[in-house]
Design an enzyme around this catalytic site. Structure first.
Site, PDB file in Angstrom:
ATOM      1  N   HIS A  20       0.827  -1.165   0.083  1.00  0.00           N
ATOM      2  CA  HIS A  20      -0.126   0.032   0.120  1.00  0.00           C
ATOM      3  C   HIS A  20       0.848   1.183  -0.073  1.00  0.00           C
ATOM      4  CE1 HIS A  20      -4.264  -1.813   0.809  1.00  0.00           C
ATOM      5  NE2 HIS A  20      -3.074  -2.890   1.031  1.00  0.00           N
ATOM      6  N   ASP A 114      -5.566   6.186   2.113  1.00  0.00           N
ATOM      7  CA  ASP A 114      -5.943   4.608   1.378  1.00  0.00           C
ATOM      8  C   ASP A 114      -7.060   4.121   1.729  1.00  0.00           C
ATOM      9  OD1 ASP A 114      -5.974   1.859   1.392  1.00  0.00           O
ATOM     10  OD2 ASP A 114      -3.851   1.884   1.148  1.00  0.00           O
TER      11      ASP A 114
END
Ligand code: UDP
Length: 462
Positions: A20, A114
């Site tokens: 990520h 995110d």
């Protein structure tokens, strides 16, 4: 513009996992090239290595004690506790960080978060009165599947073994993300990934690490419903459009890359002769499975470079390295984009994490796919049947794993078999299209520019 001439200031909060962090950091690098100031927040224990050479990216740390062992008796409980701790760490620190930036003369204009942490948007819009952009680090196809479940157009538990969804190829149930067809081992994770849908209408911008031509139909399907923008591939610029001269590597690593040794070793090998093998930053294969992979590699007679993280090393057969010394190298971590772009690499045996997938596509490397869990199964389906750049190893039902014979057979097929040249030429076509997307005026470049301009205009109006 602020005093050093930046158009806007973005505070970026990646989820603290390698898969990520990499794409968020890469997006930040691209944003700096458009005149954006970045504060990148890493939520971390002390074990990451940072080499930040981008002046307009400032890294701030929110410390997390990372005492996972104390927090659950199985992976599922530990995962939930980890998630909770991150939520607390961010909630406790975000307002203070934003205040500090304002008082240092660089007020934050927007928070890029995110998509796995949708609760950040509530803090950003509700408490801080700022705008928020969600960043999706999975394929658009995977986001669309989760969206169908969210809307109720795909029911879980699944009602059929064959799944027909608009803008997608026909899928078998086990082509869906594993949390969908087999939520058993990780019951909370399906809720977590579906949670990415709750902000689709509320988030001010929705950015995806993909590119339009790669997922044309599904991007169109999503765009008809939500104002999404593709901004990928996030592969370092020097391997695609070459416009960011300092962008050759991922510069925040949870593991220390063994750069010198593996690149030197690759230099000694013939062009296209090496199988690069990696299962990413998290996979935890059984000892028997690791042994089958080792024997398959040995029997394939190909050179191989295998990333085996320290926690996995004990699963390799004891004499394996001495027996394959001539042909093989095992490292704990490597600079993956550099390795994939090395002339010696002929194929990539991968677990099909989204970053690995999009890196291989944008570097033109054919794949042997061995998905393990999560969205890897769906990525593998696309690699094999849609993008046609790889072949999948099939698990033996009887032995409930992939056998050495299957590993050997598939590697040989991708490296030298009947389909090898077709796979390679398809891979090279995707490489060109990835470069086009990132180049000046390409779809992702335009989307990044439009994103910055629209944040800038919202900011100047407020
Ligand atoms: N990676 C790396 N060196 C390695 C193995 C992996 O730099 O030796 C990087 C890889 O390039 C990718 C990321 O780690 O960017 C892994 O992300 P992915 O989505 O492929 O898999 P995950 O680790 O999330 O399962």
């Amino acid at each position: 513009m602020d005093e050093i001439g930046c158009r806007i200031h973005v505070l970026a909060i990646p989820y603290p996992l390698q898969g990520h962090l990499n794409p968020m950091l890469q997006l930040c690098k691209r944003l700096t090239s458009k005149g954006v100031r970045i504060t990148l927040v890493t939520i971390t224990s002390a074990r990451i290595s940072v080499q930040n050479q981008f002046e307009s990216i400032q890294i701030e740390y929110i410390l997390d004690d990372d005492n996972i062992e104390a927090e659950g008796s199985n992976d599922s409980e530990k995962g939930a506790a980890h998630f909770k701790r991150i939520q607390i760490a961010v909630s406790d620190n975000l307002a203070k960080l934003v205040e500090e930036k304002a008082s240092s003369g660089h007020p934050v204009n927007i928070v890029l978060y995110d998509s796995m942490m949708p609760w950040i948007l509530e803090i950003v819009q509700g408490q801080l009165g700022l705008k928020g952009a969600a960043f999706f680090t999975q394929a658009c196809a995977v986001s669309a599947i989760y969206n169908h479940i969210h809307r109720g157009t795909l029911k879980v538990p699944l009602e059929t073994s064959t799944i027909l969804l608009p803008s997608m190829p026909q899928l078998e149930s086990n082509d869906l993300p594993s949390f969908v067809y087999n939520p058993g081992p990780y019951p909370g994770v399906l809720d977590l990934v579906l949670g990415q849908n709750i902000n689709l209408e509320k988030s001010d911008w929705l950015l995806f690490n993909s590119f339009d031509k790669l997922e044309n139909e599904v991007v169109t399907w999503l765009t008809e419903r939500y104002p999404i923008k593709t901004i990928g591939p996030s592969t370092p610029s020097m391997y695609t459009d070459k416009r960011l001269k300092d962008d050759k590597d991922y510069t925040i690593n949870f593991f220390t890359p063994d750069s010198g040794a593996c690149l030197k070793w690759l230099d000694t090998k013939e062009t296209g002769s090496v199988v690069y093998v990696s299962f990413g930053s998290m996979s935890d294969l059984g000892e028997n499975q690791m042994q089958e992979i080792a024997c398959g590699l040995m029997n394939s007679n190909c050179n191989f470079l295998w990333v085996v993280r320290p926690s996995e090393e004990s699963k390799i057969p004891r004499d394996f390295m001495s027996e394959t010394e001539e042909r093989g190298l095992i490292v704990n971590w490597c600079p993956q984009p550099k390795v994939l772009s090395h002339r010696a690499v002929g194929c990539f045996m991968t677990h099909c994490g989204w970053n690995s997938t999009i890196e291989a596509l944008s570097l033109g490397v054919p794949m042997v796919t061995m998905p393990v869990w999560a969205d890897q199964t769906t990525n593998s389906k696309y690699i094999v049947d849609v993008w046609k750049v790889g072949l999948r190893v099939k698990a033996s039902e009887e032995r409930e794993m992939v056998t050495r014979e299957e590993v050997e057979r598939t590697i040989r097929e991708v490296m030298h078999g009947e389909k090898a040249s077709e796979l390679r030429s398809n891979a090279l076509r995707w490489k060109e299209l990835a470069k086009e997307a990132n180049s000046e005026g390409g779809s992702s470049d335009k989307n990044i520019e439009e994103f910055v301009s629209s944040v800038e205009s919202t900011h100047s109006l407020s």
